[in-house]
Enzyme design. Structure first.
Site, PDB file in Angstrom:
ATOM      1  N   ASP A  34       0.777  -1.181  -0.043  1.00  0.00           N
ATOM      2  CA  ASP A  34      -0.206  -0.108   0.117  1.00  0.00           C
ATOM      3  C   ASP A  34       0.834   1.141   0.015  1.00  0.00           C
ATOM      4  O   ASP A  34       2.136   1.097  -0.018  1.00  0.00           O
ATOM      5  CB  ASP A  34      -1.043  -0.038   1.111  1.00  0.00           C
ATOM      6  N   SER A  35       0.258   2.396   0.076  1.00  0.00           N
ATOM      7  CA  SER A  35       1.114   3.506   0.133  1.00  0.00           C
ATOM      8  C   SER A  35       2.118   3.857   1.219  1.00  0.00           C
ATOM      9  O   SER A  35       3.243   4.414   0.937  1.00  0.00           O
ATOM     10  CB  SER A  35       0.095   4.883  -0.152  1.00  0.00           C
TER      11      SER A  35
END
Length: 76
Positions: A34-35
């Site tokens: 994920d980010s």
């Protein structure tokens, strides 16, 4: 050499086997990053290689190969 170092950073952050990571591996689709994971990887890259990757360049990093290119560009 950059690639092996990068593999180790990615493997540590994402808790995957380093030998599963290739230049064509994508962070989101292949590794499920994920980010926040990607941010941690970029921070690890900057620390390990003593470079700075600008935010606009970091946003372009989709695959491991992209990250290797950014490292090479920053080192030259």
């Amino acid at each position: 050499m950059e690639f092996e170092k990068l593999q180790n950073i990615i493997a540590e952050v994402l808790n995957v086997e380093a030998d599963e990571i290739t230049l064509n591996t994508t962070f989101v689709d292949d590794l499920g990053a994920d980010s926040l994971d990607i941010f941690q990887i970029i921070m690890g890259i900057e620390e390990a290689f003593d470079i700075e990757i600008p935010t606009e360049e970091a946003e372009k990093i989709v695959s491991v190969g992209d990250a290797v290119e950014q490292i090479k560009n920053a080192l030259n």
